[in-house]
Design a protein around this motif. Structure first.
Motif, PDB file in Angstrom:
ATOM      1  N   LYS A  22       0.929  -1.119   0.066  1.00  0.00           N
ATOM      2  CA  LYS A  22      -0.105   0.158   0.053  1.00  0.00           C
ATOM      3  C   LYS A  22       0.963   1.246  -0.020  1.00  0.00           C
ATOM      4  CE  LYS A  22      -2.153  -2.888   3.102  1.00  0.00           C
ATOM      5  NZ  LYS A  22      -2.750  -3.409   4.047  1.00  0.00           N
ATOM      6  N   VAL A  40      -2.911   0.395  -4.221  1.00  0.00           N
ATOM      7  CA  VAL A  40      -2.675  -0.892  -3.435  1.00  0.00           C
ATOM      8  C   VAL A  40      -2.463  -1.820  -4.638  1.00  0.00           C
ATOM      9  CG1 VAL A  40      -4.078  -2.523  -2.206  1.00  0.00           C
ATOM     10  CG2 VAL A  40      -4.395  -0.275  -1.785  1.00  0.00           C
ATOM     11  N   GLY A 295      -8.433  -4.931   6.028  1.00  0.00           N
ATOM     12  CA  GLY A 295      -9.266  -5.326   4.842  1.00  0.00           C
ATOM     13  C   GLY A 295     -10.694  -5.654   5.140  1.00  0.00           C
ATOM     14  N   ASP A 337     -10.724   1.581   0.198  1.00  0.00           N
ATOM     15  CA  ASP A 337      -9.471   0.796   0.790  1.00  0.00           C
ATOM     16  C   ASP A 337      -9.170   1.691   2.271  1.00  0.00           C
ATOM     17  OD1 ASP A 337      -8.994  -0.650  -1.331  1.00  0.00           O
ATOM     18  OD2 ASP A 337      -8.137   0.803  -2.358  1.00  0.00           O
TER      19      ASP A 337
END
Length: 353
Positions: A22, A40, A295, A337
């Motif tokens: 990231k 990402v 996530g 994200d």
């Protein structure tokens, strides 16, 4: 290798997790931060195992992909090592010592604190505060990590064309990023105890902060990879196809009831277990609120489920809520994200210390 207290111009944040690299570039105008670029880039399975890099070249290639996607021009970066690979200790030292004198004394005494030979470790220190019981002493945070943990990351970034300027620790980056979330709460976090659960691909990290400072951290092997593997097994997909289907949909109707709901219940159980460890280790400290990051925090409805079972306010982390975005950044993609970008954000704030 300096980990603390370096006043910097903007540097890129690179967060290397099990599932992805990231990248984040922040700037600041006045009191407001702005997201200049971010990316990402997914990692193949087993490039990072238990937070350790197992293939430097694969990481370097993935960093290059993230650099291309983001369009950034910056060439210097900050990166973090996992909390589990760092030993931290608070030591008390004479307040009248200069930084150089402290460093000299720590070098002389370091073998008391570090269980490895000194030529195998990188370490740094930061004065935290005046010692509560003796105002002539200060509490100093010492952080030490095996050189290979640091060198693998520095080498991967170098192969991708980046110079590493700061190596941080994930738990400190998370603590740093919390300052962005604290502004979003209806009341002040002063004196409060907040649990941040970062549920990544293969690891769940619990960081407990009291009064904005980390008081407890714990990692356990659990994460979104289990959901990906179950999709793979249930629907006969490759690991990559299962990962894409998990993020973008297109799975059969029974997916929610048969696969996703049991996984959400498993998340709740893992959180309960993590907190149990915290409660049993801590003298009668209760948690005032919880933040879900990583996530898995993007799974629809997960915060309501956790809130209901834990009986406390639960929020999904969005460190970008009060930031402006450059025209290169798509708001919808960034907001999806955002929970997984906490460490990258905390690293990004280091530029403006």
């Amino acid at each position: 290798m300096r980990w603390f207290n370096q006043k910097q111009n903007a540097v890129l944040s690179i967060d290397i997790s099990t599932a992805a690299v990231k990248l984040l570039e922040l700037s600041r105008a006045g009191a407001r931060y702005r997201v200049e670029s971010y990316a990402v880039a997914p990692l193949p399975q087993d490039a990072v195992i238990d937070k350790n890099i197992s293939n430097v070249n694969v990481i370097a290639e993935t960093v290059k992909v993230a650099l291309r996607q983001s369009g950034t021009k910056l060439k210097e970066a900050t990166v973090a090592v996992a909390g589990s690979s760092v030993m931290t200790k608070i030591i008390t030292m004479d307040a009248s010592l200069s930084e150089d004198e402290m460093e000299e004394q720590i070098m002389i005494e370091a073998d008391q604190y570090v269980p490895y030979s000194l030529d195998e470790v990188n370490f740094d220190f930061e004065v935290q505060r005046v010692n509560e019981s003796n105002p002539e002493m200060v509490d100093v945070l010492l952080a030490a990590s095996r050189k290979e943990n640091v060198e693998n990351r520095v080498e991967a970034l170098a192969k991708a064309g980046l110079k590493t300027r700061i190596v941080d620790v994930e738990a400190f980056a998370m603590e740093n990023a919390f300052s962005l979330l604290a502004e979003q709460f209806p009341d002040s976090s002063e004196g409060q105890t907040v649990a941040i659960l970062d549920i990544g691909a293969s690891m769940t990290s619990l960081n407990v902060l009291h009064d904005y400072r980390t008081v407890y951290t714990r990692e356990q092997a659990f994460g979104g990879k289990q959901l990906t593997e179950e999709i793979q097994r249930r629907y006969g997909l490759s690991y990559e196809e299962a990962g894409l289907a998990k993020r973008h949909g297109g799975l059969p109707d029974n997916y929610t009831v048969d696969v996703l709901d049991p996984f959400k219940r498993a998340i709740v159980q893992q959180i309960q277990r993590s907190l149990q460890f915290f409660y049993s280790s801590s003298a009668n400290r209760t948690i005032d609120r919880m933040i879900l990051a990583g996530g898995c925090a993007s799974i629809a409805g997960i915060e309501q489920l956790v809130e209901k079972s834990m009986g406390m306010p639960v929020y999904v982390a969005n460190p970008f809520a009060n930031m402006t975005l450059s025209s290169k950044v798509k708001p919808h993609t960034l907001s999806n994200d955002a929970p997984a970008m906490m460490i990258a954000c905390g690293l990004g704030l280091r530029s403006f210390d």
